[in-house]
Design an enzyme around this catalytic site. Structure first.
Site, PDB file in Angstrom:
ATOM      1  N   LYS A  52       0.846  -1.204   0.000  1.00  0.00           N
ATOM      2  CA  LYS A  52       0.000   0.000   0.000  1.00  0.00           C
ATOM      3  C   LYS A  52       0.875   1.245   0.000  1.00  0.00           C
ATOM      4  O   LYS A  52       0.640   2.203  -0.739  1.00  0.00           O
ATOM      5  CB  LYS A  52      -0.920   0.012   1.235  1.00  0.00           C
ATOM      6  N   GLN A  96      -5.001  -1.235   9.600  1.00  0.00           N
ATOM      7  CA  GLN A  96      -4.903  -2.565   8.994  1.00  0.00           C
ATOM      8  C   GLN A  96      -5.533  -3.617   9.904  1.00  0.00           C
ATOM      9  O   GLN A  96      -5.251  -3.678  11.105  1.00  0.00           O
ATOM     10  CB  GLN A  96      -3.426  -2.897   8.723  1.00  0.00           C
ATOM     11  N   ASP A 119     -11.379   2.986   3.894  1.00  0.00           N
ATOM     12  CA  ASP A 119     -11.841   1.597   3.786  1.00  0.00           C
ATOM     13  C   ASP A 119     -13.347   1.518   3.548  1.00  0.00           C
ATOM     14  O   ASP A 119     -13.854   0.463   3.168  1.00  0.00           O
ATOM     15  CB  ASP A 119     -11.560   0.856   5.108  1.00  0.00           C
TER      16      ASP A 119
HETATM   17  N1  GUN Z   1      -6.956  -6.492   6.000  1.00  0.00           N
HETATM   18  C1  GUN Z   1      -7.219  -7.234   4.897  1.00  0.00           C
HETATM   19  N2  GUN Z   1      -7.911  -6.507   3.991  1.00  0.00           N
HETATM   20  C2  GUN Z   1      -8.088  -5.284   4.527  1.00  0.00           C
HETATM   21  C3  GUN Z   1      -8.718  -4.089   4.060  1.00  0.00           C
HETATM   22  O1  GUN Z   1      -9.285  -4.004   2.965  1.00  0.00           O
HETATM   23  N3  GUN Z   1      -8.673  -3.034   4.912  1.00  0.00           N
HETATM   24  C4  GUN Z   1      -8.089  -3.090   6.139  1.00  0.00           C
HETATM   25  N4  GUN Z   1      -8.121  -2.001   6.892  1.00  0.00           N
HETATM   26  N5  GUN Z   1      -7.496  -4.181   6.599  1.00  0.00           N
HETATM   27  C5  GUN Z   1      -7.493  -5.269   5.792  1.00  0.00           C
END
Ligand code: GUN
Length: 281
Positions: A52, A96, A119
């Site tokens: 990311k 996360q 998100d």
């Molecule tokens: N962990 C796995 N996928 C995601 C996601 O799309 N967003 C977040 N915040 N954590 C994750």
């Protein structure tokens, strides 16, 4: 059969976003910023967050990662989120997941300013999406939606079958396809005859976490098949769709890997830019 090249489509989207960031920089003399909070040292989370950060920097965003040990107190996280909510240089906040057990996930999600919720997990965004209003949309279903639209721009009246009803994928995917006037069936672990449901579908989105669940004789020809699954098996990573069988019949299908995955991160960048733009109005 069209093999939906998520890697290529995501790269094109990132190119567009890069141009948009450079235009925003000229217009506002600043760039959107994404801050990721990472707690603990789970290997998959570390990899996701690294990707990311790398992608955010590539398109010209300001990108920060704040790391905490596994035993960090919940209050420390909530206070940090409050600080980031007030920080004008931060357009998007992502915590996360998964979180350590002693931290209340819902409390953390609800602490994030809905306007910085890249998100799309905050109840305000969930509600806005289901009411058809402007909102942040969870990155994976948004990526799936963009892939479907690449294949078929007019989805009016199409029959869509979603496999899986999670808040992360199935439910927001449902809302996105309803907005496009699809007739949507949401299926899940208690669905009686999943094969019969799938055989009616023009579009299938499989997001259930069962390796190669969807078989070749479950689909009619001309179905668009989107595979969200990432399952570790003895033969390596496979999706929720039996690719070899299904690809012989489908109109279009995403591979695993290289389908939905790359779109998820590109959509996170898109959401960050969209949060920035809404904050400048
Ligand atoms: N962990 C796995 N996928 C995601 C996601 O799309 N967003 C977040 N915040 N954590 C994750």
């Amino acid at each position: 059969m069209i093999l939906i090249d998520g890697k290529k489509i995501a790269a094109e989207l990132r190119q567009e976003l890069k141009k948009e960031v450079s235009d925003l920089k000229v217009k506002f003399n600043k760039v959107p910023g994404l801050t990721v909070i990472l707690i603990g040292d789970l290997a998959p989370s570390q990899i996701y967050v690294k990707n990311k950060e790398k992608s955010a920097k590539e398109v010209g965003l300001k990108s920060d990662v704040i790391k905490y040990p596994d035993n960090v107190e919940e209050k420390v996280i909530l206070d940090k989120i409050q600080e980031l909510n007030l920080d004008k240089s931060v357009s998007g906040i992502l915590v996360q997941l998964p979180l350590p057990k002693h931290i209340d996930k819902q409390k953390v999600i609800e602490k994030i300013d809905p306007f910085k919720d890249v998100d799309g997990f905050h109840p305000v965004n969930v509600g806005n999406l289901s009411s058809g209003y402007e909102s942040s949309v969870p990155c994976t279903p948004l990526g799936c939606y963009l892939l479907i639209k690449k294949i078929e721009s007019n989805l009016n009246g199409k029959k869509a079958v979603i496999i899986g009803r999670s808040n992360l994928n199935g439910k927001p995917m449902t809302q996105l396809l309803l907005k496009e006037n699809c007739t949507v069936t949401v299926t899940h672990s208690r669905t009686k005859d999943l094969k019969a449901e799938c055989l009616k579908a023009d579009i299938i989105v499989a997001a259930v976490g069962i390796p190669e669940l969807v078989k070749g004789d479950w689909i009619k020809k001309d179905t668009i098949v989107i595979d969200v699954g990432i399952n570790k098996t003895d033969k390596g990573i496979v999706g929720d769709v039996a690719f070899d069988e299904v690809s012989k019949k489908a109109k279009a299908i995403t591979p695993v890997p290289g389908g939905v995955g790359p779109m998820t991160i590109a959509c996170l960048l898109k959401n960050t830019i969209d949060c920035f733009k809404r904050s400048q109005i």
